[in-house]
Motif scaffolding. Structure first.
Motif, short mmCIF file in Angstrom:
data_model
loop_
_atom_site.label_atom_id
_atom_site.label_comp_id
_atom_site.label_asym_id
_atom_site.label_seq_id
_atom_site.Cartn_x
_atom_site.Cartn_y
_atom_site.Cartn_z
N PHE A 1 13.26 -27.68 73.58
CA PHE A 1 13.12 -26.25 73.29
C PHE A 1 14.35 -25.68 72.60
O PHE A 1 14.28 -24.61 71.97
N LYS A 2 15.46 -26.38 72.68
CA LYS A 2 16.69 -25.93 72.02
C LYS A 2 16.87 -26.53 70.63
O LYS A 2 17.81 -26.17 69.93
N GLY A 3 16.03 -27.47 70.27
CA GLY A 3 16.15 -28.11 68.97
C GLY A 3 16.68 -29.53 69.03
O GLY A 3 16.95 -30.14 67.99
N PHE A 4 16.85 -30.08 70.24
CA PHE A 4 17.34 -31.45 70.41
C PHE A 4 16.35 -32.43 69.78
O PHE A 4 15.15 -32.37 70.02
N ILE A 5 16.88 -33.36 68.97
CA ILE A 5 16.06 -34.37 68.31
C ILE A 5 16.35 -35.73 68.94
O ILE A 5 17.49 -36.19 68.96
N ALA A 6 15.31 -36.36 69.47
CA ALA A 6 15.47 -37.69 70.07
C ALA A 6 15.97 -38.67 69.03
O ALA A 6 15.52 -38.68 67.88
N GLY A 7 16.92 -39.52 69.45
CA GLY A 7 17.47 -40.51 68.53
C GLY A 7 18.57 -39.97 67.64
O GLY A 7 19.10 -40.71 66.80
N ARG A 8 18.93 -38.71 67.81
CA ARG A 8 20.03 -38.14 67.05
C ARG A 8 21.05 -37.47 67.96
O ARG A 8 22.23 -37.84 67.96
N HIS A 9 20.62 -36.53 68.75
CA HIS A 9 21.56 -35.67 69.45
C HIS A 9 22.11 -36.26 70.75
O HIS A 9 22.88 -35.59 71.44
N GLU A 10 21.75 -37.50 71.06
CA GLU A 10 22.37 -38.16 72.21
C GLU A 10 23.85 -38.42 71.96
O GLU A 10 24.62 -38.62 72.90
N VAL A 11 24.25 -38.47 70.68
CA VAL A 11 25.66 -38.65 70.33
C VAL A 11 26.05 -37.56 69.33
O VAL A 11 25.20 -36.98 68.65
#
Length: 509
Positions: free
Chosen positions: A476-486
């Motif tokens: 809901f905040k715009g987090f993209i799996a595979g990107r924003h983990e780091v």
């Protein structure tokens, strides 16, 4: 963290040694301080150690720190402030619109590597300094423990980072490459294992409060091992820190849950029985706006306060008017509202205003639910520039955290988790402290307990990432799996160097 007054000559030594290459024709060489002629005495070694502690608890001149970044990255808090551009680094973190050039990750990178640089300098010089052998061993241990903490943060946040083991010559800086994450973790483990034997069990709070101890290094090592999913090894480290009877008697290091949860954030209770790693702040440092990040005051105390706050009734809370950052979401308020930790965690300004008790000016992202743990009070305010000089300390690691981490490690290691087991006792000691009944040891219950107990303390976002739940929770905040983990490697670090951007951010590493 210790006083920055001790840091001047160390900072000057670094600045001079890395200065321009022009000839110093107009300089008296007897007045110059360099790395080669500075580290000569025990006092010099202590100053170098203080310089590392300074980076350990470093706050950005942009009025945020590591904890604030982790908080706005989580599902529980919003950036807030005065507008959508107020402390922009926090705004882009909240919305996941950061990129290699914009965001708070530059601060995280610089904090880590400036601390590592200072640690490496001291370690390269201290062997030649004539001083008491036991004291020298302690200084080395503190330095290695902090270096480990810097590297742990860097590998956690960026994954692919350089491993710099010594002092790098100026000409070699641009040729540094990144090491595999496994090598960084191995180095962190080694530094901590080297440090633990030579650290003191305890330190006198009045004169050395905030300095690292055996328990601090072991708690950090346990956390590192937990992040590596070395479950039993992590549990073994935490077991020493947490003691044989969690929640009943102190551990070998004297740690015990502080009896009143809300009192953990009172300045009078610095270095209490629950504190393991504590970032020290002072109301007497005279920090000013010419270099706000260099203040010894806790910047969270002013940034989290409600804007335009004023009392209507004399019974209203004594909040110092602040900048309205790090407000809690409605979802989190609903989650914690009936929990005994609610009052110490959330300041419900909308309720105060609706009931005619106090007034405030709603800021950006306003929900009415403010972060209370570090919020400054007028009775705590310093006489000079009070907004930059609140003396409320921050916890990097405290005992309730290590109880919950050990319970998690034991559960994942396949240990018993039923009533009466150690994992059960650990989890429910945290609940019993606030008057809650026991619950079963499950992943879901551990996650809920960490969210309630450690709200606003910078733990939620890293927890979600390591549990593999960040993408779903933060979508809901715009987090993209595979990107924003780091985080992306900061662009300034990539320019004209051999560093490679993380593949999550379009690079090749």
């Amino acid at each position: 963290m210790m006083k920055k007054n001790f840091l001047y000559f160390t900072v000057m030594a670094i600045a001079v040694s890395l200065g321009s290459c022009k000839k110093e024709l107009d300089t008296n060489p007897q007045e110059r301080i360099t790395l080669d002629n500075y580290y000569k005495t025990q006092a010099d070694a202590f100053t170098g150690l203080v310089a590392i502690y300074d980076r350990f608890a470093f706050q950005s001149g942009g009025l945020y720190d590591k904890s604030a970044i982790m908080d706005v990255a989580s599902d529980d808090q919003l950036a807030g402030g005065g507008s959508s551009g107020d402390i922009n680094d926090l705004q882009v973190m909240q919305n996941y619109t950061l990129n290699a050039s914009t965001g708070p990750h530059g601060y995280l990178w610089n904090r880590g590597y400036s601390g590592i640089f200072r640690a490496n300098v001291l370690l390269s010089k201290i062997d030649a300094i004539p001083m008491d052998a036991a004291l020298k061993a302690r200084y080395i241990a503190e330095t290695k423990a902090m270096r480990a903490a810097f590297y742990f943060d860097l590998v956690t946040f960026f994954k692919n980072v350089p491993l710099i083991e010594g002092v790098v010559e100026i000409g070699d800086i641009y040729n540094i490459t990144q090491a595999p994450p496994a090598s960084i973790y191995a180095y962190v483990e080694k530094d901590l294992n080297d440090a633990i034997p030579n650290l003191p069990n305890t330190v006198p709070a009045a004169t050395e409060g905030g300095r690292l101890t055996k328990g601090a290094a072991q708690a950090l090592l346990g956390k590192v091992l937990l992040y590596e999913k070395k479950w039993q090894a992590a549990a073994d480290q935490f077991a020493v820190v947490n003691g044989t009877a969690p929640g009943v008697s102190p551990s070998v290091y004297g740690y015990k849950l502080y009896p009143v949860f809300g009192d953990l954030w009172k300045p009078a209770n610095k270095f209490n029985s629950e504190s393991i790693i504590e970032f020290v702040h002072s109301s007497k440092s005279n920090g000013n706006w010419s270099a706000a990040g260099n203040s010894e005051g806790n910047l969270l105390s002013i940034t989290t306060g409600p804007r335009g706050y004023s009392k209507v009734l004399s019974t209203a809370p004594d909040y110092f008017s602040g900048y309205s950052f790090l407000v809690f979401t409605k979802d989190f308020f609903d989650f914690i509202h009936k929990d005994p930790r609610n009052a110490a965690t959330v300041a419900n300004l909308d309720s105060l205003q609706t009931n005619g008790i106090a007034k405030y000016t709603p800021g950006y992202n306003n929900t009415g639910y403010f972060f209370a743990k570090y919020m400054g009070l007028t009775t705590q305010a310093a006489a000079t520039i009070p907004e930059l000089n609140f003396g409320i300390d921050e916890y990097e690691i405290r005992l309730a955290d290590t109880y919950l981490m050990e319970a998690e490690a034991l559960m994942n290691a396949g240990a018993a988790v039923g009533a009466g087991s150690r994992a059960y006792i650990l989890l429910n000691a945290v609940r019993a402290r606030v008057g809650l009944n026991p619950v079963a040891v499950t992943q879901d219950n551990i996650e809920k307990e960490r969210r309630l107990e450690l709200a606003g303390e910078g733990q939620r976002f890293p927890d979600l990432v390591r549990w593999g739940k960040a993408a779903a929770t933060l979508k809901f905040k715009g987090f993209i799996a595979g990107r924003h983990e780091v985080f992306p490697i900061p662009q300034n670090e990539l320019n004209n160097t051999k560093l490679e951007q993380n593949k999550e951010w379009g690079g090749t590493k």
